[in-house]
Design a protein around this motif. Sequence first.
Motif, PDB file in Angstrom:
ATOM      1  N   UNK A 162     -30.083  -3.683 -28.127  1.00  0.00           N
ATOM      2  CA  UNK A 162     -31.066  -4.405 -27.322  1.00  0.00           C
ATOM      3  C   UNK A 162     -31.734  -5.513 -28.133  1.00  0.00           C
ATOM      4  N   UNK A 163     -32.139  -5.192 -29.347  1.00  0.00           N
ATOM      5  CA  UNK A 163     -32.840  -6.173 -30.189  1.00  0.00           C
ATOM      6  C   UNK A 163     -31.963  -7.376 -30.486  1.00  0.00           C
ATOM      7  N   UNK A 164     -30.714  -7.121 -30.856  1.00  0.00           N
ATOM      8  CA  UNK A 164     -29.808  -8.229 -31.163  1.00  0.00           C
ATOM      9  C   UNK A 164     -29.440  -9.013 -29.905  1.00  0.00           C
ATOM     10  N   UNK A 165     -29.358  -8.312 -28.776  1.00  0.00           N
ATOM     11  CA  UNK A 165     -29.040  -8.984 -27.521  1.00  0.00           C
ATOM     12  C   UNK A 165     -30.131  -9.986 -27.156  1.00  0.00           C
ATOM     13  N   UNK A 166     -31.378  -9.615 -27.384  1.00  0.00           N
ATOM     14  CA  UNK A 166     -32.481 -10.547 -27.123  1.00  0.00           C
ATOM     15  C   UNK A 166     -32.411 -11.753 -28.057  1.00  0.00           C
ATOM     16  N   UNK A 167     -31.898 -11.541 -29.261  1.00  0.00           N
ATOM     17  CA  UNK A 167     -31.767 -12.660 -30.194  1.00  0.00           C
ATOM     18  C   UNK A 167     -30.827 -13.728 -29.646  1.00  0.00           C
TER      19      UNK A 167
ATOM     20  N   UNK B 266     -27.995  -9.275 -19.709  1.00  0.00           N
ATOM     21  CA  UNK B 266     -27.169  -8.232 -20.319  1.00  0.00           C
ATOM     22  C   UNK B 266     -28.053  -7.130 -20.904  1.00  0.00           C
ATOM     23  N   UNK B 267     -29.152  -7.551 -21.508  1.00  0.00           N
ATOM     24  CA  UNK B 267     -30.073  -6.579 -22.111  1.00  0.00           C
ATOM     25  C   UNK B 267     -30.642  -5.651 -21.053  1.00  0.00           C
ATOM     26  N   UNK B 268     -31.020  -6.215 -19.915  1.00  0.00           N
ATOM     27  CA  UNK B 268     -31.534  -5.396 -18.824  1.00  0.00           C
ATOM     28  C   UNK B 268     -30.470  -4.419 -18.321  1.00  0.00           C
ATOM     29  N   UNK B 269     -29.239  -4.898 -18.243  1.00  0.00           N
ATOM     30  CA  UNK B 269     -28.135  -4.051 -17.793  1.00  0.00           C
ATOM     31  C   UNK B 269     -27.954  -2.864 -18.737  1.00  0.00           C
TER      32      UNK B 269
ATOM     33  N   UNK C 263     -43.418 -12.098 -16.112  1.00  0.00           N
ATOM     34  CA  UNK C 263     -43.462 -11.261 -14.909  1.00  0.00           C
ATOM     35  C   UNK C 263     -42.596 -10.016 -15.075  1.00  0.00           C
ATOM     36  N   UNK C 264     -41.403 -10.215 -15.631  1.00  0.00           N
ATOM     37  CA  UNK C 264     -40.488  -9.092 -15.839  1.00  0.00           C
ATOM     38  C   UNK C 264     -41.070  -8.086 -16.824  1.00  0.00           C
ATOM     39  N   UNK C 265     -41.752  -8.603 -17.850  1.00  0.00           N
ATOM     40  CA  UNK C 265     -42.353  -7.719 -18.852  1.00  0.00           C
ATOM     41  C   UNK C 265     -43.441  -6.848 -18.230  1.00  0.00           C
ATOM     42  N   UNK C 266     -44.265  -7.448 -17.382  1.00  0.00           N
ATOM     43  CA  UNK C 266     -45.335  -6.695 -16.714  1.00  0.00           C
ATOM     44  C   UNK C 266     -44.748  -5.656 -15.759  1.00  0.00           C
ATOM     45  N   UNK C 267     -43.703  -6.051 -15.031  1.00  0.00           N
ATOM     46  CA  UNK C 267     -43.055  -5.106 -14.114  1.00  0.00           C
ATOM     47  C   UNK C 267     -42.441  -3.936 -14.876  1.00  0.00           C
ATOM     48  N   UNK C 268     -41.841  -4.239 -16.017  1.00  0.00           N
ATOM     49  CA  UNK C 268     -41.236  -3.171 -16.814  1.00  0.00           C
ATOM     50  C   UNK C 268     -42.319  -2.255 -17.388  1.00  0.00           C
ATOM     51  N   UNK C 269     -43.435  -2.840 -17.779  1.00  0.00           N
ATOM     52  CA  UNK C 269     -44.564  -2.034 -18.268  1.00  0.00           C
ATOM     53  C   UNK C 269     -45.038  -1.076 -17.174  1.00  0.00           C
TER      54      UNK C 269
END
Length: 239
Positions: free
Chosen positions: A53-58, A64-67, A94-100
């Motif tokens: 996940x960490x490298x995918x965000x890089x 893909x990371x969400x998947x 927005x996605x970060x807040x929804x995931x939280x």
Amino acid sequence: MLRRPTYPSMSKGLEIKKLILQGFNSFRHLKHVHAHILRLGLCHDNYLLNMILRYSFDFSDTNYTRLVFHQIKQPNIFLWNTMIRGLVSNDCFDDAVQLYSLMRSEGFLPNNFTFPFVLKACARLLDLQLGVKIHTLVVKGGFDYDVFVKTSLVWLYAKCGFLEDAHKVFGDIPEKNVVSWTAIISGYIGVGKSREAIDMFRRLLETNLVPDSFTVVRVLSACTQLGDINCGEGIHKWA
């Protein structure tokens, strides 16, 4: 003769970890290693998946990371934090807040690694209502001692224009760092109180902390707003 038991999953995990630590030369390479993890039956190894996940965000591929994340059956708090941090770092507030919110509904409690990033998302979205709720959790959880969490609260209140609340939180930070000072200085500039921002910068210098370039640029903008050339010249030496 007794043979020593073997632990194939452990040896496979170490092999994959070695591959990941070597880094990825492309996003395709990362996906290849992830597929290798799944083929080896290590889809429950949260440590390895967290690294993916960490490298995918890089590579800034949030889809893909969400998947990957939503295929994990039992994500732990480290994985939730990695996702929230990655989304915020890629400006997906927005996605970060929804995931939280999803994380909370799953029964997970945020910690000192969760709060700074979700508060940053709230600040960028000007979502003071959620920010105040998170502030309550910060106090209840005993994280109000953490300078990074407290600084994120300063950013939130300052960004939303609540300078009095921002200043109160700022005053409660026992060991302020440069980021803490920059947050309150930026807050004053944001509501047009340039003189107060410059005064805060001078107080920062009295603490013997060294301002970074971002802080200096913000204060120079305050000098420009005031038309104070002498002030600007004095601050330029820190640039």
